[in-house]
Design a protein around this motif. Sequence first.
Motif, PDB file in Angstrom:
ATOM      1  N   ARG A  87       0.835  -0.769  -0.200  1.00  0.00           N
ATOM      2  CA  ARG A  87      -0.501   0.072  -0.136  1.00  0.00           C
ATOM      3  C   ARG A  87       0.500   1.028  -0.496  1.00  0.00           C
ATOM      4  O   ARG A  87       0.150   2.482  -0.280  1.00  0.00           O
ATOM      5  CB  ARG A  87      -0.766  -0.067   1.163  1.00  0.00           C
ATOM      6  CG  ARG A  87      -1.655  -0.760   1.194  1.00  0.00           C
ATOM      7  CD  ARG A  87      -2.924  -1.130   1.988  1.00  0.00           C
ATOM      8  NE  ARG A  87      -3.749   0.424   2.350  1.00  0.00           N
ATOM      9  CZ  ARG A  87      -4.339   0.714   3.099  1.00  0.00           C
ATOM     10  NH1 ARG A  87      -3.775   0.255   4.415  1.00  0.00           N
ATOM     11  NH2 ARG A  87      -4.223   1.602   3.600  1.00  0.00           N
ATOM     12  N   LYS A  88       2.345   0.693   0.003  1.00  0.00           N
ATOM     13  CA  LYS A  88       3.091   2.500   0.234  1.00  0.00           C
ATOM     14  C   LYS A  88       2.923   2.714  -0.975  1.00  0.00           C
ATOM     15  O   LYS A  88       3.492   2.406  -2.164  1.00  0.00           O
ATOM     16  CB  LYS A  88       4.379   1.850   1.054  1.00  0.00           C
ATOM     17  CG  LYS A  88       4.307   1.369   2.136  1.00  0.00           C
ATOM     18  CD  LYS A  88       6.187   1.116   2.819  1.00  0.00           C
ATOM     19  CE  LYS A  88       5.568   0.639   4.183  1.00  0.00           C
ATOM     20  NZ  LYS A  88       7.064   1.252   4.522  1.00  0.00           N
ATOM     21  N   ASP A  89       3.612   3.759  -1.566  1.00  0.00           N
ATOM     22  CA  ASP A  89       4.217   5.105  -2.217  1.00  0.00           C
ATOM     23  C   ASP A  89       5.266   4.462  -2.428  1.00  0.00           C
ATOM     24  O   ASP A  89       5.720   4.446  -1.859  1.00  0.00           O
ATOM     25  CB  ASP A  89       3.711   6.192  -2.393  1.00  0.00           C
ATOM     26  CG  ASP A  89       2.190   6.616  -3.079  1.00  0.00           C
ATOM     27  OD1 ASP A  89       1.168   5.827  -3.758  1.00  0.00           O
ATOM     28  OD2 ASP A  89       1.437   7.293  -2.049  1.00  0.00           O
ATOM     29  N   TYR A  90       5.928   3.961  -3.792  1.00  0.00           N
ATOM     30  CA  TYR A  90       7.012   3.970  -3.734  1.00  0.00           C
ATOM     31  C   TYR A  90       7.756   5.012  -5.123  1.00  0.00           C
ATOM     32  O   TYR A  90       7.006   5.545  -6.052  1.00  0.00           O
ATOM     33  CB  TYR A  90       7.768   2.881  -4.551  1.00  0.00           C
ATOM     34  CG  TYR A  90       7.631   1.731  -3.424  1.00  0.00           C
ATOM     35  CD1 TYR A  90       9.376   1.529  -2.930  1.00  0.00           C
ATOM     36  CD2 TYR A  90       6.406   1.774  -2.924  1.00  0.00           C
ATOM     37  CE1 TYR A  90       8.875   0.455  -1.870  1.00  0.00           C
ATOM     38  CE2 TYR A  90       6.463   0.375  -1.690  1.00  0.00           C
ATOM     39  CZ  TYR A  90       7.628   0.370  -1.621  1.00  0.00           C
ATOM     40  OH  TYR A  90       7.439  -0.566  -0.348  1.00  0.00           O
ATOM     41  N   TYR A  91       9.178   5.301  -5.673  1.00  0.00           N
ATOM     42  CA  TYR A  91       9.147   6.239  -5.942  1.00  0.00           C
ATOM     43  C   TYR A  91      10.447   5.531  -6.927  1.00  0.00           C
ATOM     44  O   TYR A  91      11.508   5.427  -5.979  1.00  0.00           O
ATOM     45  CB  TYR A  91       9.558   7.295  -5.697  1.00  0.00           C
ATOM     46  CG  TYR A  91       8.326   8.175  -4.663  1.00  0.00           C
ATOM     47  CD1 TYR A  91       7.555   9.128  -5.428  1.00  0.00           C
ATOM     48  CD2 TYR A  91       7.858   7.937  -3.360  1.00  0.00           C
ATOM     49  CE1 TYR A  91       6.830   9.788  -4.546  1.00  0.00           C
ATOM     50  CE2 TYR A  91       6.752   8.257  -2.577  1.00  0.00           C
ATOM     51  CZ  TYR A  91       6.439   8.924  -2.822  1.00  0.00           C
ATOM     52  OH  TYR A  91       5.007   9.455  -2.224  1.00  0.00           O
ATOM     53  N   ILE A  92      10.622   6.390  -8.059  1.00  0.00           N
ATOM     54  CA  ILE A  92      11.942   6.571  -9.203  1.00  0.00           C
ATOM     55  C   ILE A  92      12.573   7.873 -10.045  1.00  0.00           C
ATOM     56  O   ILE A  92      10.890   8.428 -10.377  1.00  0.00           O
ATOM     57  CB  ILE A  92      11.961   5.324 -10.123  1.00  0.00           C
ATOM     58  CG1 ILE A  92      10.908   5.656 -10.854  1.00  0.00           C
ATOM     59  CG2 ILE A  92      11.659   3.549  -9.687  1.00  0.00           C
ATOM     60  CD1 ILE A  92      10.396   5.302 -11.990  1.00  0.00           C
ATOM     61  N   ALA A  93      13.672   8.227  -9.995  1.00  0.00           N
ATOM     62  CA  ALA A  93      13.419   8.966 -10.752  1.00  0.00           C
ATOM     63  C   ALA A  93      13.992   9.149 -11.994  1.00  0.00           C
ATOM     64  O   ALA A  93      14.138   8.073 -12.634  1.00  0.00           O
ATOM     65  CB  ALA A  93      15.597   9.329 -10.432  1.00  0.00           C
ATOM     66  N   VAL A  94      13.846  10.271 -13.038  1.00  0.00           N
ATOM     67  CA  VAL A  94      13.399   9.983 -14.600  1.00  0.00           C
ATOM     68  C   VAL A  94      15.133  10.704 -14.252  1.00  0.00           C
ATOM     69  O   VAL A  94      15.125  11.666 -13.989  1.00  0.00           O
ATOM     70  CB  VAL A  94      12.729  11.689 -14.843  1.00  0.00           C
ATOM     71  CG1 VAL A  94      12.337  11.862 -16.482  1.00  0.00           C
ATOM     72  CG2 VAL A  94      11.059  10.903 -14.662  1.00  0.00           C
ATOM     73  N   LYS A  95      15.664   9.778 -14.742  1.00  0.00           N
ATOM     74  CA  LYS A  95      16.934   9.782 -15.052  1.00  0.00           C
ATOM     75  C   LYS A  95      17.652  10.963 -16.228  1.00  0.00           C
ATOM     76  O   LYS A  95      18.743  11.109 -16.402  1.00  0.00           O
ATOM     77  CB  LYS A  95      18.252   8.648 -14.962  1.00  0.00           C
ATOM     78  CG  LYS A  95      17.497   8.475 -13.892  1.00  0.00           C
ATOM     79  CD  LYS A  95      18.109   6.285 -13.533  1.00  0.00           C
ATOM     80  CE  LYS A  95      18.453   5.689 -12.408  1.00  0.00           C
ATOM     81  NZ  LYS A  95      18.807   5.078 -12.015  1.00  0.00           N
ATOM     82  N   ASP A  96      16.766  11.206 -17.284  1.00  0.00           N
ATOM     83  CA  ASP A  96      16.612  11.857 -18.700  1.00  0.00           C
ATOM     84  C   ASP A  96      16.184  13.105 -18.034  1.00  0.00           C
ATOM     85  O   ASP A  96      15.912  14.034 -18.185  1.00  0.00           O
ATOM     86  CB  ASP A  96      15.373  11.470 -19.190  1.00  0.00           C
ATOM     87  CG  ASP A  96      16.002  12.359 -20.437  1.00  0.00           C
ATOM     88  OD1 ASP A  96      16.457  13.211 -21.282  1.00  0.00           O
ATOM     89  OD2 ASP A  96      15.247  11.878 -22.003  1.00  0.00           O
ATOM     90  N   PHE A  97      18.188  13.951 -18.530  1.00  0.00           N
ATOM     91  CA  PHE A  97      18.350  15.373 -17.774  1.00  0.00           C
ATOM     92  C   PHE A  97      17.958  16.635 -18.718  1.00  0.00           C
ATOM     93  O   PHE A  97      17.486  16.699 -18.717  1.00  0.00           O
ATOM     94  CB  PHE A  97      19.665  15.531 -17.749  1.00  0.00           C
ATOM     95  CG  PHE A  97      19.964  14.792 -16.402  1.00  0.00           C
ATOM     96  CD1 PHE A  97      20.617  16.248 -14.972  1.00  0.00           C
ATOM     97  CD2 PHE A  97      20.870  13.729 -16.069  1.00  0.00           C
ATOM     98  CE1 PHE A  97      20.849  15.637 -13.650  1.00  0.00           C
ATOM     99  CE2 PHE A  97      20.706  13.622 -14.286  1.00  0.00           C
ATOM    100  CZ  PHE A  97      21.077  14.381 -13.466  1.00  0.00           C
TER     101      PHE A  97
END
Length: 193
Positions: A87-97
């Motif tokens: 149920r937790k939210d997870y996050y990832i980075a957009v690695k495209d500068f």
Amino acid sequence: MTKLENEFDQIQEARDVIIRGIAQTMEFYGLTPSIGRIYGVLYFAETPKSLDEIKDEVAMSKATVSNGLRELLDTDMITKVWKKGDRKDYYIAVKDFFKNFINFFVKQLRQERKIILKAYNQSLPALEEIANNGQSEVAKEKAMKDIASINKTKVYFDWTLHLTDALETGEIFNYLPLSDEDEPKKGDKYNGY
């Protein structure tokens, strides 16, 4: 310490240097260095991270990390992902500068345009009324000069609208190419490379 452990420590030290650099540059985008550290941790994450995992890595309060994640989501620099059964939210980075820059820049230009044009549209009727029907010649002249200035500035906003469209569609890369193999095709919305 074994040679293998030393190599992993050196990798982490190199990552920490890059994270510090990212944190410093966030100020250019109107974000705080602490938000930059959060982004940096996600940038190097091999799997999506929860708020609690990020909080532990950056040694910040849960509220600070939560606010930072919200700002990074607003600037499209990170993405919220779902993990099945959790149920937790997870996050990832957009690695495209490039994509990060384009998203940020387009958002800022559109916001600037919206605010200024709204102010112009609110002011223009009063200026036109004075320019056309004012009793004082001096006031009429000032109103006409202000209208001329507004009209001149609208040229800038039309140009920035064209620029934001060119950034979003990838047309900008026809004029400022990345490299032959990485160029988006004309007319394609830029989605990274």
